[in-house]
Write a protein that holds these residues in place. Structure first.
Motif, PDB file in Angstrom:
ATOM      1  N   SER A  70      44.606  57.461  32.592  1.00 52.42           N
ATOM      2  CA  SER A  70      43.680  56.361  32.336  1.00 52.42           C
ATOM      3  C   SER A  70      44.180  55.110  33.030  1.00 52.42           C
ATOM      4  O   SER A  70      45.391  54.856  33.092  1.00 52.42           O
ATOM      5  N   VAL A  71      43.247  54.322  33.558  1.00 51.40           N
ATOM      6  CA  VAL A  71      43.587  53.055  34.200  1.00 51.40           C
ATOM      7  C   VAL A  71      42.366  52.151  34.124  1.00 51.40           C
ATOM      8  O   VAL A  71      41.225  52.630  34.099  1.00 51.40           O
ATOM      9  N   SER A  72      42.587  50.830  34.076  1.00 53.92           N
ATOM     10  CA  SER A  72      41.481  49.894  33.850  1.00 53.92           C
ATOM     11  C   SER A  72      41.614  48.668  34.745  1.00 53.92           C
ATOM     12  O   SER A  72      42.731  48.213  35.037  1.00 53.92           O
ATOM     13  N   THR A  73      40.466  48.116  35.169  1.00 53.92           N
ATOM     14  CA  THR A  73      40.439  46.861  35.942  1.00 53.92           C
ATOM     15  C   THR A  73      39.773  45.754  35.127  1.00 53.92           C
ATOM     16  O   THR A  73      39.246  44.799  35.686  1.00 53.92           O
ATOM     17  N   GLU A  74      39.778  45.899  33.829  1.00 55.98           N
ATOM     18  CA  GLU A  74      39.147  44.900  32.965  1.00 55.98           C
ATOM     19  C   GLU A  74      39.803  43.537  33.170  1.00 55.98           C
ATOM     20  O   GLU A  74      41.028  43.402  33.175  1.00 55.98           O
ATOM     21  N   GLY A  75      38.953  42.519  33.373  1.00 61.45           N
ATOM     22  CA  GLY A  75      39.438  41.154  33.563  1.00 61.45           C
ATOM     23  C   GLY A  75      39.891  40.828  34.966  1.00 61.45           C
ATOM     24  O   GLY A  75      40.276  39.687  35.245  1.00 61.45           O
ATOM     25  N   GLN A  76      39.822  41.786  35.884  1.00 60.90           N
ATOM     26  CA  GLN A  76      40.239  41.538  37.268  1.00 60.90           C
ATOM     27  C   GLN A  76      39.116  40.840  38.037  1.00 60.90           C
ATOM     28  O   GLN A  76      37.936  40.943  37.700  1.00 60.90           O
ATOM     29  N   LYS A  77      39.488  40.136  39.103  1.00 61.55           N
ATOM     30  CA  LYS A  77      38.491  39.459  39.918  1.00 61.55           C
ATOM     31  C   LYS A  77      37.703  40.477  40.743  1.00 61.55           C
ATOM     32  O   LYS A  77      38.120  41.635  40.886  1.00 61.55           O
ATOM     33  N   GLU A  78      36.593  40.029  41.297  1.00 58.07           N
ATOM     34  CA  GLU A  78      35.690  40.932  42.031  1.00 58.07           C
ATOM     35  C   GLU A  78      36.412  41.608  43.190  1.00 58.07           C
ATOM     36  O   GLU A  78      37.174  40.985  43.934  1.00 58.07           O
ATOM     37  N   GLY A  79      36.182  42.923  43.326  1.00 61.41           N
ATOM     38  CA  GLY A  79      36.801  43.673  44.407  1.00 61.41           C
ATOM     39  C   GLY A  79      36.887  45.146  44.083  1.00 61.41           C
ATOM     40  O   GLY A  79      36.374  45.608  43.067  1.00 61.41           O
ATOM     41  N   THR A 183      44.364  59.055  43.549  1.00 58.10           N
ATOM     42  CA  THR A 183      44.003  57.643  43.612  1.00 58.10           C
ATOM     43  C   THR A 183      42.600  57.477  43.056  1.00 58.10           C
ATOM     44  O   THR A 183      41.668  58.190  43.456  1.00 58.10           O
ATOM     45  N   PHE A 184      42.431  56.540  42.127  1.00 63.11           N
ATOM     46  CA  PHE A 184      41.125  56.196  41.586  1.00 63.11           C
ATOM     47  C   PHE A 184      40.729  54.829  42.137  1.00 63.11           C
ATOM     48  O   PHE A 184      41.530  53.884  42.084  1.00 63.11           O
ATOM     49  N   VAL A 185      39.518  54.723  42.675  1.00 64.96           N
ATOM     50  CA  VAL A 185      39.052  53.476  43.269  1.00 64.96           C
ATOM     51  C   VAL A 185      38.035  52.857  42.318  1.00 64.96           C
ATOM     52  O   VAL A 185      36.938  53.399  42.125  1.00 64.96           O
ATOM     53  N   LEU A 186      38.399  51.714  41.740  1.00 60.10           N
ATOM     54  CA  LEU A 186      37.570  51.089  40.710  1.00 60.10           C
ATOM     55  C   LEU A 186      37.138  49.685  41.120  1.00 60.10           C
ATOM     56  O   LEU A 186      37.941  48.927  41.680  1.00 60.10           O
ATOM     57  N   PRO A 187      35.896  49.302  40.799  1.00 61.32           N
ATOM     58  CA  PRO A 187      35.515  47.898  40.920  1.00 61.32           C
ATOM     59  C   PRO A 187      36.064  47.117  39.733  1.00 61.32           C
ATOM     60  O   PRO A 187      36.680  47.696  38.826  1.00 61.32           O
ATOM     61  N   GLU A 188      35.837  45.821  39.746  1.00 63.15           N
ATOM     62  CA  GLU A 188      36.309  44.998  38.636  1.00 63.15           C
ATOM     63  C   GLU A 188      35.618  45.404  37.320  1.00 63.15           C
ATOM     64  O   GLU A 188      34.493  45.904  37.323  1.00 63.15           O
ATOM     65  N   ASP A 189      36.319  45.204  36.218  1.00 64.08           N
ATOM     66  CA  ASP A 189      35.807  45.485  34.870  1.00 64.08           C
ATOM     67  C   ASP A 189      35.324  46.932  34.721  1.00 64.08           C
ATOM     68  O   ASP A 189      34.234  47.183  34.214  1.00 64.08           O
ATOM     69  N   ASP A 190      36.125  47.855  35.177  1.00 61.41           N
ATOM     70  CA  ASP A 190      35.772  49.272  35.077  1.00 61.41           C
ATOM     71  C   ASP A 190      36.983  50.052  34.566  1.00 61.41           C
ATOM     72  O   ASP A 190      38.113  49.546  34.536  1.00 61.41           O
ATOM     73  N   THR A 191      36.739  51.289  34.157  1.00 60.54           N
ATOM     74  CA  THR A 191      37.799  52.139  33.626  1.00 60.54           C
ATOM     75  C   THR A 191      37.669  53.550  34.169  1.00 60.54           C
ATOM     76  O   THR A 191      36.560  54.053  34.329  1.00 60.54           O
ATOM     77  N   ALA A 192      38.793  54.177  34.486  1.00 61.69           N
ATOM     78  CA  ALA A 192      38.824  55.594  34.854  1.00 61.69           C
ATOM     79  C   ALA A 192      39.581  56.346  33.774  1.00 61.69           C
ATOM     80  O   ALA A 192      40.691  55.951  33.399  1.00 61.69           O
ATOM     81  N   GLN A 193      38.963  57.395  33.271  1.00 63.73           N
ATOM     82  CA  GLN A 193      39.615  58.261  32.300  1.00 63.73           C
ATOM     83  C   GLN A 193      39.323  59.707  32.674  1.00 63.73           C
ATOM     84  O   GLN A 193      38.163  60.118  32.674  1.00 63.73           O
ATOM     85  N   VAL A 194      40.354  60.458  33.013  1.00 62.66           N
ATOM     86  CA  VAL A 194      40.176  61.849  33.397  1.00 62.66           C
ATOM     87  C   VAL A 194      41.184  62.716  32.659  1.00 62.66           C
ATOM     88  O   VAL A 194      42.259  62.243  32.258  1.00 62.66           O
TER      89      VAL A 194
END
Length: 381
Positions: A70-79, A183-194
């Motif tokens: 699991s990994v998260s981009t919550e609160g990160q700037k746009e990208g 490698t998981f490629v996520l936009p801002e405010d997103d989460t990957a769970q596998v």
């Protein structure tokens, strides 16, 4: 004496067996085909890009031998954020053809990811852009294409992902690896769970024995304003090495809405010809092809209106073509002037009048000319 000779021969035979047996055993081992490798999942670590601010989690269940990442981009700037997990493991892969991942996407959204192989220390190879990645879920095949360093896993996917070594960058160097990862490629405010249920490395023969099929044709079909629109689809069979197989297996086709119901205004026949009528609704549809064994291939097609319905000028004015039932009648359909027979009769009458007029004109012209000439000469006399 004879007993001594027999004993001597027996000793020589035994010595020969001792000398040659190891080499025979080694030859037998070399002749054995490679066996499937099931990778252990308990040695993964977060990569340098998956820092603490991205909340990386690695949970290995010893009972089920499954790995949750699991990994998260919550609160990160746009990208777009590539976040990786890696396992150091050294494997000799000579005679092996590719990797099969048994993976569950725990999210209700699509997931962009890639697999990493390290064919040399300090290096990494990923699935190359433009390469097809084959997926299978509940006996249904589908495919996605790697783009911008990742490929797409459908929402709620629970199945297998097939990755032949040939689709990786530096594929010719993958005779062995020093590690592998994701490698998981996520936009801002997103989460990957596998959840990884298994990572299997298959021998060349096993990889080539895996056959699948796809349906080729247009991704987008235009909805007609009047009449019908036609699109043709055809099935092609392959093995996992990418070789097309010459098969003439009969398949059945089906078109569905995303909720599984039959769409209005759309149908597909046994030859893969899709017919779209003007009362069909724009949107995404699922096209299925099924073989005799029950396996299927699924792809998504998009139906949209013709450009003639949405054309705009540079100034933003609507320049689209009106449907025929909305065009204002210049002449009523029941007007006599819309009668072809009447129009032909009028044309024939007009031509006849012109011919008569010209004949009369020529006759009068000749008559008056003769009278004028006769009068002129009489005057001279």
């Amino acid at each position: 004496m004879k007993n001594r000779i027999k004993k001597g021969m027996g000793c020589l035979f035994l010595a020969g067996c001792i000398v040659f047996m190891p080499s025979a055993v080694m030859a037998a081992k070399k002749a054995e085909p490679p066996k499937e490798i099931s990778m252990k999942l308990d040695g993964f670590e977060a990569g340098e890009d998956a820092k603490e601010e991205f909340l990386p989690q690695i949970d290995y269940d010893k009972e089920t031998e499954q790995l949750h990442l699991s990994v998260s981009t919550e609160g990160q700037k746009e990208g777009q954020y590539p976040l990786s997990f890696f396992q150091d493991t050294k494997k000799d892969l000579k005679g092996y053809g590719g990797v099969v991942l048994s993976l569950v996407n725990e999210q209700a959204e699509e997931l962009k990811m890639n697999m990493l192989l390290a064919p040399q220390e300090g290096g990494a190879s990923v699935v190359a852009d433009g390469e097809k990645v084959v997926l299978k879920e509940d006996e249904i095949w589908q495919e996605t294409t790697a783009d911008l360093g990742c490929f797409t896993i459908p929402a709620d996917f629970d199945g297998q992902i097939y990755l032949p070594f040939d689709i990786f960058e530096q594929a010719e160097e993958i005779d062995g690896i020093y590690g592998l990862g994701f490698t998981f490629v996520l936009p801002e405010d997103d989460t990957a769970q596998v959840t990884l249920e298994a990572i299997q490395i298959l021998p060349d023969a096993d990889m080539q024995a895996l056959n699948w099929f796809e349906v080729n044709g247009a991704d987008t079909v235009l909805r007609p304003t009047v009449g019908e629109s036609i699109a043709d689809y055809i099935t092609a069979f392959y093995n996992m090495a990418g070789t097309e197989l010459k098969k003439n297996e009969a398949v059945t086709y089906e078109i569905q809405t995303e909720d599984g119901s039959a769409p209005e205004g759309m149908s597909i026949d046994e030859n893969g010809r899709l017919t779209v009528k003007n009362d069909a609704v724009d949107g995404a549809y699922l096209l299925f092809a099924r073989d005799a064994s029950g396996q299927a291939f699924r792809r998504t097609i998009t139906l949209k209106g013709s450009w003639t319905e949405t054309q705009k000028t540079e100034n933003g004015y609507d320049a689209s073509m009106l449907p025929t039932d909305r065009v204002t009648e210049v002449v009523a359909k029941d007007s006599p002037f819309m009668d072809d027979s009447l129009i032909r009769a009028v044309r024939v009458a007009a031509v006849a009048i012109i011919v008569v007029f010209l004949g009369h004109y020529v006759y009068k012209h000749r008559k008056y000319k003769k009278e004028f000439v006769d009068a002129y000469y009489k005057g001279e006399k």
